[in-house]
Design a protein around this motif. Structure first.
Motif, PDB file in Angstrom:
ATOM      1  N   THR A 136     -50.831   7.203  60.169  1.00  0.00           N
ATOM      2  CA  THR A 136     -50.367   7.547  58.832  1.00  0.00           C
ATOM      3  C   THR A 136     -50.158   6.240  58.046  1.00  0.00           C
ATOM      4  OG1 THR A 136     -48.669   8.729  57.620  1.00  0.00           O
ATOM      5  CG2 THR A 136     -47.938   7.595  59.587  1.00  0.00           C
ATOM      6  N   GLY A 137     -49.514   6.317  56.879  1.00  0.00           N
ATOM      7  CA  GLY A 137     -49.319   5.122  56.052  1.00  0.00           C
ATOM      8  C   GLY A 137     -48.637   4.005  56.829  1.00  0.00           C
ATOM      9  N   PHE A 138     -49.087   2.770  56.562  1.00  0.00           N
ATOM     10  CA  PHE A 138     -48.514   1.615  57.262  1.00  0.00           C
ATOM     11  C   PHE A 138     -47.195   1.212  56.602  1.00  0.00           C
ATOM     12  CE2 PHE A 138     -52.965  -0.308  58.421  1.00  0.00           C
ATOM     13  CZ  PHE A 138     -53.258   0.827  59.150  1.00  0.00           C
ATOM     14  N   ALA A 139     -46.200   0.874  57.422  1.00  0.00           N
ATOM     15  CA  ALA A 139     -44.957   0.318  56.878  1.00  0.00           C
ATOM     16  C   ALA A 139     -45.270  -0.946  56.074  1.00  0.00           C
ATOM     17  CB  ALA A 139     -43.992   0.001  58.028  1.00  0.00           C
ATOM     18  N   SER A 140     -46.320  -1.655  56.519  1.00  0.00           N
ATOM     19  CA  SER A 140     -46.670  -2.916  55.843  1.00  0.00           C
ATOM     20  C   SER A 140     -47.170  -2.712  54.417  1.00  0.00           C
ATOM     21  CB  SER A 140     -47.714  -3.679  56.663  1.00  0.00           C
ATOM     22  OG  SER A 140     -48.876  -2.900  56.795  1.00  0.00           O
ATOM     23  N   ASN A 141     -47.466  -1.466  54.023  1.00  0.00           N
ATOM     24  CA  ASN A 141     -47.836  -1.253  52.615  1.00  0.00           C
ATOM     25  C   ASN A 141     -46.701  -1.682  51.693  1.00  0.00           C
ATOM     26  OD1 ASN A 141     -50.196  -0.123  53.555  1.00  0.00           O
ATOM     27  ND2 ASN A 141     -49.614   1.987  53.133  1.00  0.00           N
ATOM     28  N   THR A 142     -45.461  -1.634  52.197  1.00  0.00           N
ATOM     29  CA  THR A 142     -44.321  -1.997  51.350  1.00  0.00           C
ATOM     30  C   THR A 142     -44.284  -3.505  51.065  1.00  0.00           C
ATOM     31  OG1 THR A 142     -42.786  -2.217  53.209  1.00  0.00           O
ATOM     32  CG2 THR A 142     -42.926  -0.046  52.180  1.00  0.00           C
ATOM     33  N   LEU A 143     -45.134  -4.282  51.767  1.00  0.00           N
ATOM     34  CA  LEU A 143     -45.234  -5.708  51.428  1.00  0.00           C
ATOM     35  C   LEU A 143     -45.735  -5.877  49.992  1.00  0.00           C
ATOM     36  CD1 LEU A 143     -46.746  -7.099  54.761  1.00  0.00           C
ATOM     37  CD2 LEU A 143     -44.444  -7.560  53.855  1.00  0.00           C
ATOM     38  N   GLY A 144     -46.366  -4.840  49.463  1.00  0.00           N
ATOM     39  CA  GLY A 144     -46.789  -4.859  48.060  1.00  0.00           C
ATOM     40  C   GLY A 144     -45.602  -5.005  47.114  1.00  0.00           C
ATOM     41  N   TRP A 145     -44.403  -4.701  47.599  1.00  0.00           N
ATOM     42  CA  TRP A 145     -43.186  -4.849  46.773  1.00  0.00           C
ATOM     43  C   TRP A 145     -42.557  -6.233  46.931  1.00  0.00           C
ATOM     44  CZ3 TRP A 145     -40.854   0.189  49.251  1.00  0.00           C
ATOM     45  CH2 TRP A 145     -41.455   1.313  48.672  1.00  0.00           C
ATOM     46  N   ALA A 146     -43.082  -7.037  47.885  1.00  0.00           N
ATOM     47  CA  ALA A 146     -42.353  -8.250  48.294  1.00  0.00           C
ATOM     48  C   ALA A 146     -42.110  -9.211  47.128  1.00  0.00           C
ATOM     49  CB  ALA A 146     -43.101  -8.956  49.424  1.00  0.00           C
ATOM     50  N   GLU A 147     -43.131  -9.431  46.317  1.00  0.00           N
ATOM     51  CA  GLU A 147     -42.966 -10.425  45.254  1.00  0.00           C
ATOM     52  C   GLU A 147     -41.872  -9.989  44.278  1.00  0.00           C
ATOM     53  OE1 GLU A 147     -46.395 -11.352  42.851  1.00  0.00           O
ATOM     54  OE2 GLU A 147     -45.062 -12.611  41.602  1.00  0.00           O
ATOM     55  N   LYS A 148     -41.895  -8.696  43.898  1.00  0.00           N
ATOM     56  CA  LYS A 148     -40.878  -8.195  42.948  1.00  0.00           C
ATOM     57  C   LYS A 148     -39.477  -8.260  43.571  1.00  0.00           C
ATOM     58  CE  LYS A 148     -43.376  -7.096  39.377  1.00  0.00           C
ATOM     59  NZ  LYS A 148     -43.488  -8.101  38.336  1.00  0.00           N
ATOM     60  N   ILE A 149     -39.407  -7.962  44.847  1.00  0.00           N
ATOM     61  CA  ILE A 149     -38.095  -8.021  45.519  1.00  0.00           C
ATOM     62  C   ILE A 149     -37.586  -9.459  45.530  1.00  0.00           C
ATOM     63  CG2 ILE A 149     -36.949  -7.759  47.785  1.00  0.00           C
ATOM     64  CD1 ILE A 149     -38.582  -5.187  48.174  1.00  0.00           C
ATOM     65  N   ARG A 150     -38.487 -10.385  45.817  1.00  0.00           N
ATOM     66  CA  ARG A 150     -38.082 -11.807  45.848  1.00  0.00           C
ATOM     67  C   ARG A 150     -37.653 -12.291  44.462  1.00  0.00           C
ATOM     68  NH1 ARG A 150     -42.639 -12.597  49.438  1.00  0.00           N
ATOM     69  NH2 ARG A 150     -43.924 -13.066  47.628  1.00  0.00           N
ATOM     70  N   THR A 151     -38.403 -11.866  43.426  1.00  0.00           N
ATOM     71  CA  THR A 151     -38.172 -12.476  42.109  1.00  0.00           C
ATOM     72  C   THR A 151     -37.206 -11.681  41.227  1.00  0.00           C
ATOM     73  OG1 THR A 151     -40.168 -11.386  41.278  1.00  0.00           O
ATOM     74  CG2 THR A 151     -40.411 -13.656  42.047  1.00  0.00           C
ATOM     75  N   THR A 152     -37.157 -10.333  41.395  1.00  0.00           N
ATOM     76  CA  THR A 152     -36.310  -9.532  40.491  1.00  0.00           C
ATOM     77  C   THR A 152     -35.264  -8.700  41.227  1.00  0.00           C
ATOM     78  OG1 THR A 152     -37.699  -7.549  40.540  1.00  0.00           O
ATOM     79  CG2 THR A 152     -38.322  -9.260  38.946  1.00  0.00           C
ATOM     80  N   GLY A 153     -35.429  -8.505  42.519  1.00  0.00           N
ATOM     81  CA  GLY A 153     -34.488  -7.669  43.269  1.00  0.00           C
ATOM     82  C   GLY A 153     -34.624  -6.185  42.929  1.00  0.00           C
ATOM     83  N   THR A 154     -35.706  -5.841  42.221  1.00  0.00           N
ATOM     84  CA  THR A 154     -35.917  -4.445  41.827  1.00  0.00           C
ATOM     85  C   THR A 154     -37.355  -4.036  42.129  1.00  0.00           C
ATOM     86  OG1 THR A 154     -34.322  -4.612  40.049  1.00  0.00           O
ATOM     87  CG2 THR A 154     -35.923  -2.830  39.855  1.00  0.00           C
ATOM     88  N   VAL A 155     -37.524  -2.809  42.659  1.00  0.00           N
ATOM     89  CA  VAL A 155     -38.853  -2.241  42.862  1.00  0.00           C
ATOM     90  C   VAL A 155     -39.062  -1.171  41.806  1.00  0.00           C
ATOM     91  CG1 VAL A 155     -40.262  -0.835  44.413  1.00  0.00           C
ATOM     92  CG2 VAL A 155     -38.898  -2.710  45.331  1.00  0.00           C
ATOM     93  N   ARG A 156     -40.096  -1.320  40.992  1.00  0.00           N
ATOM     94  CA  ARG A 156     -40.441  -0.282  39.999  1.00  0.00           C
ATOM     95  C   ARG A 156     -41.642   0.468  40.559  1.00  0.00           C
ATOM     96  NH1 ARG A 156     -42.141  -1.171  35.242  1.00  0.00           N
ATOM     97  NH2 ARG A 156     -40.805   0.265  34.123  1.00  0.00           N
TER      98      ARG A 156
END
Ligand SMILES: NC(=O)c1ccc[n+]([C@@H]2O[C@H](COP(=O)([O-])OP(=O)(O)OC[C@H]3O[C@@H](n4cnc5c(N)ncnc54)[C@H](OP(=O)(O)O)[C@@H]3O)[C@@H](O)[C@H]2O)c1
Length: 283
Positions: A136-156
């Motif tokens: 099923t979907g990879f947990a690692s797909n959430t790495l797509g949020w990494a930059e926003k989490i690092r820079t803004t602390g928010t996932v849109r």
């Protein structure tokens, strides 16, 4: 456990990388298919070859008994020649397919599952011993949020309440190792899931716990999400395929099963464990 050499495609990637690491740790001779410079633990042999150019695979397939095949393209074009090349040298292929194949979400022509269906068909008709892993979907797909989490602390992102049994790449790899080194999964298409459904909002919260600071989930519309993905360079056919499937999953969550534990003897890792394992990627 067989000791003959195993070729791993996608060896610099998430699942292939975990397969290389686990085979090597188990003392199995392993060869990594690479296109450029890449570093692996001592003892892992790296050999150049490109899945887009079957003629380039000769050296990589020399003396190989089994192949772990990751198909890195969104179309099955050229796959038949690659599988023929594997069939001339090896005895077994373990293909990294997708839970989308054969699921209710699968629709004719849908980009993210159509090529996997075709690859499964080719592998099954190849005369090789085969296994098709359907994660099923990879947990690692959430790495797509990494930059926003690092820079803004928010996932849109859209669909805060979308709950999925995301799977840790190490669990897919652990099943792949069984398929490559034992006969337990010959001719099987195991559906592999994480151990529980976790909503996207909760995934974000768990990443926040793992990195030791809160991360906010801000829900956006599917249309806005499509624009965001296109702007980030995702191929349009992927954007058009992924978002409607996710919207359907909101109403009909995927099943959760115990296949990882049945095959490996160890329960599938939780999303919380995955977030802790990858905390540095989000800090
Ligand atoms: N994400 C999901 O939720 C999900 C779910 C089910 C199935 N899947 C399937 O999983 C597969 C991707 O696995 P992954 O996430 O582990 O991969 P990944 O991390 O995206 O890495 C892709 C790998 O493929 C290699 N590669 C790319 N082009 C190549 C070429 N022309 N010849 C040889 N190797 C090439 C890359 O090597 P370089 O270092 O040379 O680029 C890299 O090692 C896809 O088939 C996808 O459809 C994904």
């Amino acid at each position: 456990m067989t000791q003959s050499r195993i070729l791993v495609a996608g060896a610099t990637g998430k699942v292939g990388g975990a397969v290389v690491a686990q085979l090597h740790a188990a003392g199995v001779p392993v060869r990594a298919l690479v296109r450029g410079e890449a570093s692996f633990p001592e003892g892992v042999q790296a050999v150049r070859g490109d899945l887009g150019d079957p003629a380039s695979l000769g050296a990589a397939l020399e003396g190989v008994e089994s192949v772990f095949l990751v198909w890195p393209f969104l179309s099955a074009e050229g796959a038949s020649d690659v599988i023929d090349a594997i069939g001339r040298r090896a005895r077994r292929v373990v293909y990294l397919s997708s839970a989308g194949v054969g699921s209710v979400e699968e629709e004719p022509g849908e980009a993210i599952t159509a090529f996997h269906s075709e690859l499964e068909r080719l592998v099954e008709a190849s005369g090789l011993e085969w296994t098709a892993l359907r994660p099923t979907g990879f947990a690692s797909n959430t790495l797509g949020w990494a930059e926003k989490i690092r820079t803004t602390g928010t996932v849109r992102a859209p669909l805060a309440g979308l709950a999925r049994p995301l799977i840790h790449e190490a669990d897919i790899a652990a099943v792949a190792v069984q398929a490559l080194t034992t006969d337990a999964l010959l001719g099987a298409r195991p559906l592999l899931t994480g151990p529980e459904l976790v909503t996207q909002e909760r995934q974000v919260a768990l990443i926040g716990e793992a990195i030791g600071r809160p991360v906010r989930f801000e829900e956006i519309t599917l249309a806005e999400a499509g624009e965001q993905m296109r702007a980030a360079g995702y191929p349009p056919e992927l954007v058009e395929a992924v978002l409607p499937v996710q919207a359907k999953m909101l109403a009909n969550p995927e099943p959760v099963n115990g296949e990882v534990e049945r095959v490996t003897g160890t329960p599938a890792r939780t999303f919380q464990e995955w977030a802790v394992d990858h905390a540095t990627d989000f800090r």
